[in-house]
Every structure is written in structure tokens, then in C-alpha cells.
Design an enzyme around this catalytic site. Structure first.
Site, PDB file in Angstrom:
ATOM      1  N   PHE A 198     -60.078  21.697 114.555  1.00  0.00           N
ATOM      2  CA  PHE A 198     -60.617  22.035 113.239  1.00  0.00           C
ATOM      3  C   PHE A 198     -60.310  20.856 112.303  1.00  0.00           C
ATOM      4  CE2 PHE A 198     -62.940  25.936 113.571  1.00  0.00           C
ATOM      5  CZ  PHE A 198     -62.817  26.105 114.937  1.00  0.00           C
TER       6      PHE A 198
ATOM      7  N   ASN B  23     -63.314  12.172 104.235  1.00  0.00           N
ATOM      8  CA  ASN B  23     -62.657  13.477 104.349  1.00  0.00           C
ATOM      9  C   ASN B  23     -61.834  13.789 103.110  1.00  0.00           C
ATOM     10  OD1 ASN B  23     -62.423  12.464 107.653  1.00  0.00           O
ATOM     11  ND2 ASN B  23     -63.567  14.274 107.071  1.00  0.00           N
TER      12      ASN B  23
ATOM     13  N   SER C  83     -64.605  18.883 118.884  1.00  0.00           N
ATOM     14  CA  SER C  83     -64.538  19.177 117.452  1.00  0.00           C
ATOM     15  C   SER C  83     -65.196  20.514 117.153  1.00  0.00           C
ATOM     16  CB  SER C  83     -65.285  18.066 116.707  1.00  0.00           C
ATOM     17  OG  SER C  83     -65.537  18.445 115.377  1.00  0.00           O
ATOM     18  N   ALA C  84     -64.740  21.152 116.098  1.00  0.00           N
ATOM     19  CA  ALA C  84     -65.351  22.398 115.641  1.00  0.00           C
ATOM     20  C   ALA C  84     -66.805  22.182 115.234  1.00  0.00           C
ATOM     21  CB  ALA C  84     -64.570  22.951 114.458  1.00  0.00           C
TER      22      ALA C  84
ATOM     23  N   TYR D 106     -72.858  12.088 115.730  1.00  0.00           N
ATOM     24  CA  TYR D 106     -71.443  12.219 116.091  1.00  0.00           C
ATOM     25  C   TYR D 106     -71.190  13.571 116.756  1.00  0.00           C
ATOM     26  CZ  TYR D 106     -66.562  13.548 115.601  1.00  0.00           C
ATOM     27  OH  TYR D 106     -65.300  14.029 115.862  1.00  0.00           O
TER      28      TYR D 106
ATOM     29  N   ASN E 182     -60.181   0.941 115.206  1.00  0.00           N
ATOM     30  CA  ASN E 182     -59.825   1.688 113.994  1.00  0.00           C
ATOM     31  C   ASN E 182     -58.313   1.934 113.922  1.00  0.00           C
ATOM     32  OD1 ASN E 182     -60.524   2.976 111.575  1.00  0.00           O
ATOM     33  ND2 ASN E 182     -60.530   4.991 112.550  1.00  0.00           N
TER      34      ASN E 182
ATOM     35  N   LYS F 233     -70.130  14.854 120.859  1.00  0.00           N
ATOM     36  CA  LYS F 233     -69.059  15.763 121.293  1.00  0.00           C
ATOM     37  C   LYS F 233     -69.628  16.840 122.223  1.00  0.00           C
ATOM     38  CE  LYS F 233     -65.724  13.705 119.341  1.00  0.00           C
ATOM     39  NZ  LYS F 233     -64.772  12.981 120.189  1.00  0.00           N
TER      40      LYS F 233
ATOM     41  N   PRO G 250     -74.835  17.121 101.681  1.00  0.00           N
ATOM     42  CA  PRO G 250     -75.794  17.560 102.704  1.00  0.00           C
ATOM     43  C   PRO G 250     -75.106  17.697 104.058  1.00  0.00           C
ATOM     44  CG  PRO G 250     -76.670  15.681 101.469  1.00  0.00           C
ATOM     45  CD  PRO G 250     -75.243  15.861 101.034  1.00  0.00           C
ATOM     46  N   GLY G 251     -75.442  18.747 104.773  1.00  0.00           N
ATOM     47  CA  GLY G 251     -74.868  18.942 106.113  1.00  0.00           C
ATOM     48  C   GLY G 251     -73.606  19.792 106.114  1.00  0.00           C
TER      49      GLY G 251
ATOM     50  N   PHE H 164     -58.765  10.271 123.519  1.00  0.00           N
ATOM     51  CA  PHE H 164     -59.035  10.303 122.069  1.00  0.00           C
ATOM     52  C   PHE H 164     -60.043   9.233 121.651  1.00  0.00           C
ATOM     53  CE2 PHE H 164     -54.565  11.829 122.196  1.00  0.00           C
ATOM     54  CZ  PHE H 164     -54.694  12.991 121.475  1.00  0.00           C
TER      55      PHE H 164
HETATM   56  P1  NAD Z   1     -59.011   7.401 115.035  1.00  0.00           P
HETATM   57  O1  NAD Z   1     -60.184   6.547 114.718  1.00  0.00           O
HETATM   58  O2  NAD Z   1     -57.829   7.323 114.143  1.00  0.00           O
HETATM   59  O3  NAD Z   1     -58.520   7.124 116.535  1.00  0.00           O
HETATM   60  C1  NAD Z   1     -59.384   6.732 117.567  1.00  0.00           C
HETATM   61  C2  NAD Z   1     -58.769   5.527 118.254  1.00  0.00           C
HETATM   62  O4  NAD Z   1     -59.615   5.137 119.319  1.00  0.00           O
HETATM   63  C3  NAD Z   1     -58.641   4.319 117.325  1.00  0.00           C
HETATM   64  O5  NAD Z   1     -57.336   3.776 117.434  1.00  0.00           O
HETATM   65  C4  NAD Z   1     -59.706   3.329 117.843  1.00  0.00           C
HETATM   66  O6  NAD Z   1     -59.289   1.991 117.665  1.00  0.00           O
HETATM   67  C5  NAD Z   1     -59.789   3.727 119.302  1.00  0.00           C
HETATM   68  N1  NAD Z   1     -61.067   3.457 119.955  1.00  0.00           N
HETATM   69  C6  NAD Z   1     -62.331   3.744 119.543  1.00  0.00           C
HETATM   70  N2  NAD Z   1     -63.224   3.386 120.483  1.00  0.00           N
HETATM   71  C7  NAD Z   1     -62.512   2.861 121.515  1.00  0.00           C
HETATM   72  C8  NAD Z   1     -62.853   2.326 122.777  1.00  0.00           C
HETATM   73  N3  NAD Z   1     -64.126   2.231 123.192  1.00  0.00           N
HETATM   74  N4  NAD Z   1     -61.875   1.891 123.581  1.00  0.00           N
HETATM   75  C9  NAD Z   1     -60.561   1.958 123.208  1.00  0.00           C
HETATM   76  N5  NAD Z   1     -60.178   2.449 122.024  1.00  0.00           N
HETATM   77  C10 NAD Z   1     -61.142   2.908 121.184  1.00  0.00           C
HETATM   78  O7  NAD Z   1     -59.544   8.918 115.142  1.00  0.00           O
HETATM   79  P2  NAD Z   1     -58.729  10.266 115.237  1.00  0.00           P
HETATM   80  O8  NAD Z   1     -58.894  10.986 113.957  1.00  0.00           O
HETATM   81  O9  NAD Z   1     -57.378  10.017 115.771  1.00  0.00           O
HETATM   82  O10 NAD Z   1     -59.612  11.033 116.308  1.00  0.00           O
HETATM   83  C11 NAD Z   1     -59.312  10.997 117.697  1.00  0.00           C
HETATM   84  C12 NAD Z   1     -60.387  11.743 118.454  1.00  0.00           C
HETATM   85  O11 NAD Z   1     -60.457  13.075 117.970  1.00  0.00           O
HETATM   86  C13 NAD Z   1     -61.794  11.167 118.307  1.00  0.00           C
HETATM   87  O12 NAD Z   1     -62.469  11.304 119.534  1.00  0.00           O
HETATM   88  C14 NAD Z   1     -62.423  12.055 117.249  1.00  0.00           C
HETATM   89  O13 NAD Z   1     -63.818  12.109 117.370  1.00  0.00           O
HETATM   90  C15 NAD Z   1     -61.791  13.394 117.589  1.00  0.00           C
HETATM   91  N6  NAD Z   1     -61.769  14.320 116.448  1.00  0.00           N
HETATM   92  C16 NAD Z   1     -61.198  13.926 115.277  1.00  0.00           C
HETATM   93  C17 NAD Z   1     -61.189  14.788 114.189  1.00  0.00           C
HETATM   94  C18 NAD Z   1     -60.585  14.372 112.868  1.00  0.00           C
HETATM   95  O14 NAD Z   1     -60.795  15.061 111.869  1.00  0.00           O
HETATM   96  N7  NAD Z   1     -59.807  13.302 112.784  1.00  0.00           N
HETATM   97  C19 NAD Z   1     -61.783  16.058 114.285  1.00  0.00           C
HETATM   98  C20 NAD Z   1     -62.332  16.425 115.516  1.00  0.00           C
HETATM   99  C21 NAD Z   1     -62.328  15.543 116.590  1.00  0.00           C
HETATM  100  C1  UD1 Z   2     -66.118  16.526 108.488  1.00  0.00           C
HETATM  101  C2  UD1 Z   2     -67.330  16.351 109.344  1.00  0.00           C
HETATM  102  C3  UD1 Z   2     -67.037  16.858 110.733  1.00  0.00           C
HETATM  103  C4  UD1 Z   2     -65.825  16.138 111.312  1.00  0.00           C
HETATM  104  C5  UD1 Z   2     -64.653  16.300 110.353  1.00  0.00           C
HETATM  105  C6  UD1 Z   2     -63.457  15.512 110.794  1.00  0.00           C
HETATM  106  C7  UD1 Z   2     -69.281  16.427 107.867  1.00  0.00           C
HETATM  107  C8  UD1 Z   2     -70.477  17.236 107.456  1.00  0.00           C
HETATM  108  N1  UD1 Z   2     -68.465  17.046 108.758  1.00  0.00           N
HETATM  109  O1  UD1 Z   2     -65.783  17.902 108.451  1.00  0.00           O
HETATM  110  O2  UD1 Z   2     -68.141  16.670 111.588  1.00  0.00           O
HETATM  111  O3  UD1 Z   2     -65.484  16.652 112.588  1.00  0.00           O
HETATM  112  O4  UD1 Z   2     -65.025  15.841 109.047  1.00  0.00           O
HETATM  113  O5  UD1 Z   2     -63.696  14.144 110.716  1.00  0.00           O
HETATM  114  O6  UD1 Z   2     -69.097  15.297 107.449  1.00  0.00           O
HETATM  115  N2  UD1 Z   2     -64.889  17.715 100.232  1.00  0.00           N
HETATM  116  C9  UD1 Z   2     -64.966  17.530  98.865  1.00  0.00           C
HETATM  117  N3  UD1 Z   2     -64.820  16.265  98.374  1.00  0.00           N
HETATM  118  C10 UD1 Z   2     -64.589  15.179  99.172  1.00  0.00           C
HETATM  119  C11 UD1 Z   2     -64.495  15.379 100.569  1.00  0.00           C
HETATM  120  C12 UD1 Z   2     -64.668  16.660 101.071  1.00  0.00           C
HETATM  121  O7  UD1 Z   2     -65.183  18.477  98.117  1.00  0.00           O
HETATM  122  O8  UD1 Z   2     -64.471  14.050  98.660  1.00  0.00           O
HETATM  123  C13 UD1 Z   2     -65.007  19.091 100.776  1.00  0.00           C
HETATM  124  C14 UD1 Z   2     -66.152  19.297 101.768  1.00  0.00           C
HETATM  125  O9  UD1 Z   2     -67.325  19.671 101.115  1.00  0.00           O
HETATM  126  C15 UD1 Z   2     -65.568  20.408 102.658  1.00  0.00           C
HETATM  127  C16 UD1 Z   2     -64.057  20.139 102.642  1.00  0.00           C
HETATM  128  O10 UD1 Z   2     -63.813  19.342 101.485  1.00  0.00           O
HETATM  129  O11 UD1 Z   2     -65.798  21.665 102.090  1.00  0.00           O
HETATM  130  C17 UD1 Z   2     -63.563  19.384 103.866  1.00  0.00           C
HETATM  131  O12 UD1 Z   2     -64.344  18.203 104.052  1.00  0.00           O
HETATM  132  P1  UD1 Z   2     -63.996  17.100 105.157  1.00  0.00           P
HETATM  133  O13 UD1 Z   2     -62.553  16.749 105.057  1.00  0.00           O
HETATM  134  O14 UD1 Z   2     -64.986  15.998 105.026  1.00  0.00           O
HETATM  135  O15 UD1 Z   2     -64.171  17.866 106.542  1.00  0.00           O
HETATM  136  P2  UD1 Z   2     -65.455  18.650 107.132  1.00  0.00           P
HETATM  137  O16 UD1 Z   2     -66.617  18.577 106.247  1.00  0.00           O
HETATM  138  O17 UD1 Z   2     -64.986  20.005 107.527  1.00  0.00           O
END
Ligand code: NAD
Ligand code: UD1
Length: 329
Positions: free
Chosen positions: A176, A197, A124-125, A148, A35, A152, A289-290, A80
């Protein structure tokens, strides 16, 4: 310190590598590019003016990890690498359990075997489930609604048990809602396909890639009826990792990384429009949903113990997110 960063070319990883290099740490990145793109390496280098060692490797590859870690003698690991799409995890649970669990297990095995005793994990939260905000680290973890989130919680458990049985010091960071991008506009979040998102969807609407934003529900019990989240600037989040690895304590330590402040969907849209002087057409639609109504952190523990707190406000988040989107070809 010399630090192995898995998934270091991804969204949060790349920002963390920048902060680590800027603090003088030596970083080696592994990423399988599932990714992310290899070009992120040179973007990081042009921000930090330092060279970055990158190895294309899968974090589930035990033999490869062992060989690399024997060669490099790391002081710590920031993990990560993983899959993060909630909807996809419901459709393909085994893909998620395989990648997220196996990478964590194999990295932890290597760390224990070679005595690398600092291990930082991206949680993650979502592990707080449908609990009542503000979430603090002592709260019991509630039922997860998707595979997912379950990965975590399971990884947190695996690492906690491992720490109890070894010299591994584990820091679990519960993020968060990370948003925004580096101020250079060189690195940021590049969603794959239609963004799930909020923030990447908003920036794509602003750019004209999508016609309008769908706001998922305006009948929640919140100030304006839309969902409330704790949005945190990705650069602040990255700095939280530097603080965490530099002040690793013994055993298992858990920290929320958030701002402690909730912001609604409509507040995000309005901040984006005001700061960037650009219109975001939107319609209110059904709840997703969710989703839960409100999620924000009690962020006091990280401040007390890591001396870290988020500093950037919503305006900086929406500004940097838009700056990055405009730079994307
Ligand atoms: P991202 O997808 O941008 O980064 C993840 C990276 O890991 C990517 O570059 C992907 O190519 C690499 N990857 C995946 N599987 C792999 C593997 N088996 N071996 C080597 N590389 C691998 O995601 P991000 O948003 O930077 O998230 C990083 C971490 O934080 C993840 O574990 C994610 O679940 C966690 N997290 C993210 C969020 C968010 O909102 N972005 C929220 C909470 C937790
Ligand atoms: C989502 C994931 C969560 C994950 C996080 C980061 C779900 C249920 N939760 O969180 O597990 O850790 O992303 O990857 O998918 N919204 C809109 N319109 C949109 C998109 C979002 O109204 O097109 C709203 C959502 O309803 C929410 C807020 O924006 O109230 C944030 O949404 P999002 O960015 O997807 O994050 P989370 O739902 O908090």
C-alpha cells in the site's frame, strides 16, 4: 538463508536489507544506482554492524545475473529493482516496460535455470485499480490507469505462469503506501526532483524547500473530503519481506502489505504538525487525474499465513519521516 536483493540500495530495499541482516540472513545486493547512492551501503552497515556485499549491476543483464548466481548459490531472491514514477511512465512507457519487465523475466529465468526456488516480487496496490476498499487478494485486478501499474500486473502474470511451469515459488507482495524511515535517521526515501508522493512533499514543506502543500481535492466521498490511503511504515513493510521469504509456500502466493486502516490527507497533515510541532502551510487544489478516493488493504491474509502485521502508527511514520529529512544535507 543467502538472499539476492535487487534494488537493495533503494528506499524499501535498504530497509529490508537491514531487517534481513538483523535476522541473521546473508545478503548480496545488486543495484544499478539509477535511483540510489552507493553511500547507502555503508549506512546499512553502520545500522547492522555487519558488512554488506554490493555489486553494481543491472537487473536486466541476464549474463551478469547468471554468472553471479552460479558463483553465490542463493536460497532466494527479493526483486525490488524497477522504475516507479507514475507520471514518467505515462510519458516514457517503453522505458518502464523495458526495465520492469526485462529485469523480472531475466531474474526468473536465472532462478528457474539454477533452481533458486524462492522469489519475492514488489507489486503494488495499484493493481486493484479503481476498486472498492478494503482490497483483498481474491479481488479481480481492474484496469490500470498508467504503464507503471501495468508493468506490475504484467510481472505478476509472468511470474505466476512461470511458477506453474517450474519449481519456482513466487510470493507477490502488494504494497500500500510506504512512508517513514529507519529510526536511526540514516536511511529513508530520497525523492528525485519534486516529490510526487504526499509524505516526501510534506517533509520538504516542513524544511522550507517548498512553500506549501497542495492538497489534491477535498470533495471526495470521505470523512473530510480528502483522499484516504493505507500508509504503512517502511520498517513494517521491510519486516513483511522477511516473514514472506522465511515462510515461502509452494506455488504462487499473494499478500497485501498494509495496515488495514485508511488515513486522509488532512489527517496526515495534522498528525505531522502535532507530532513534530511544526506548521505545514497548505491549500486545497483540484483533484489529481488518476487518483481514487479511497484505498486500503484487507491485511488479514498476511497475518494468518505469514504471522506478520504492521505495528507502527501514523505518529511513528511522520516522526521518522521528519527525522530523516532533517538529517539530509
Ligand atoms: P527506489 O527507486 O527507491 O528503489 C529501487 C532501486 O532499484 C533503486 O535503488 C534503483 O537504483 C534500482 N534499480 C532500478 N532499476 C534497476 C535495474 N534495472 N537494475 C538494478 N537496479 C535497478 O524504489 P522503492 O520505493 O524502494 O521501490 C522498490 C520497489 O517497490 C519497486 O519495484 C517499486 O515499483 C515497488 N513499489 C514501491 C512503492 C512505493 O510507494 N515506494 C509502492 C508499491 C510498489
Ligand atoms: C501513488 C501512485 C501509485 C503508486 C504510489 C507509490 C498515482 C495516481 N498513484 O499512489 O501508483 O504505487 O504512489 O509510489 O500517482 N496528495 C496530495 N498532495 C500531494 C501528493 C499527494 O494531496 O502533493 C494526496 C493524493 O491525492 C492521495 C494521497 O495524497 O490522496 C497519497 O498520494 P501519493 O503519496 O501520491 O500516493 P498514491 O496516490 O496512493
Amino acid at each position: 538463508m543467502k538472499i539476492l536483493v535487487t534494488g537493495g540500495l533503494g528506499y524499501i530495499g535498504s530497509h529490508t536489507v537491514v531487517e534481513l541482516q538483523q535476522r541473521g540472513h546473508e545478503v548480496v545486493v545488486i543495484d544499478n544506482l539509477y535511483n540510489s547512492q552507493e553511500s547507502v551501503k555503508s549506512k546499512i552497515e553502520s545500522i547492522t554492524k555487519k558488512s554488506l556485499k554490493f555489486i553494481k549491476m543491472d537487473a536486466t543483464d541476464y549474463e551478469g545475473l547468471l554468472e553471479l548466481c552460479k558463483l553465490e548459490t542463493f536460497d532466494g531472491i527479493i526483486h525490488f529493482a524497477g522504475y516507479k514514477a507514475v507520471g514518467e511512465s505515462v510519458k516514457e512507457p517503453l522505458k518502464y516496460y523495458h526495465n520492469n519487465l526485462l529485469s523480472t523475466i531475466n531474474l526468473a529465468r536465472v532462478a528457474v535455470e539454477l533452481g533458486i526456488n524462492k522469489f519475492i516480487f514488489s507489486s503494488s496496490a495499484t493493481v486493484y485499480g479503481d476498486g472498492v476498499s478494503p482490497f483483498d487478494e481474491t479481488m479481480p485486478l481492474l484496469e490500470r490507469t498508467n504503464p507503471y501499474g501495468e508493468t506490475k500486473a504484467m510481472c505478476e502474470r509472468i511470474l505466476t505462469d512461470t511458477a506453474k511451469a517450474s519449481n519456482l515459488n513466487v510470493t507477490l507482495l502488494r504494497y500500500f503506501n510506504p512512508v517513514g524511515a529507519h529510526e536511526s535517521g540514516l536511511i529513508g526515501e530520497i525523492p528525485n526532483g519534486i516529490p510526487n508522493n504526499l509524505m516526501p512533499y510534506v517533509t520538504q514543506v516542513a524544511k522550507g524547500i517548498r512553500e506549501k502543500l497542495y492538497v489534491f481535492g477535498d470533495d471526495y466521498d470521505t470523512s473530510d473530503g480528502t483522499g484516504v490511503r493505507d500508509y504503512i511504515h517502511v520498517v513494517d513493510l521491510a519486516k513483511g519481506h522477511v516473514a514472506a521469504i522465511e515462510s515461502t509456500k509452494t506455488g504462487v502466493n499473494v499478500y497485501n502489505l498494509g495496515t488495514g486502516k485508511g488515513t486522509s490527507v488532512l489527517e496526515i497533515i495534522n498528525a505531522f504538525m502535532d507530532t513534530n510541532k511544526i506548521n505545514i502551510p497548505y491549500v486545497i487544489t483540484d483533484r489529481r487525474p488518476g487518483d481514487i478516493a479511497v484505498s486500503y488493504a484487507d491485511a488479514t491474509k498476511a497475518f494468518k499465513e505469514l504471522k506478520w502485521k504492521a505495528e507502527k502508527d501514523i505518529n511513528e511514520m511522520v516522526k521518522s519521516a521528519w527525522n530523516f529529512e532533517m538529517n539530509l544535507k
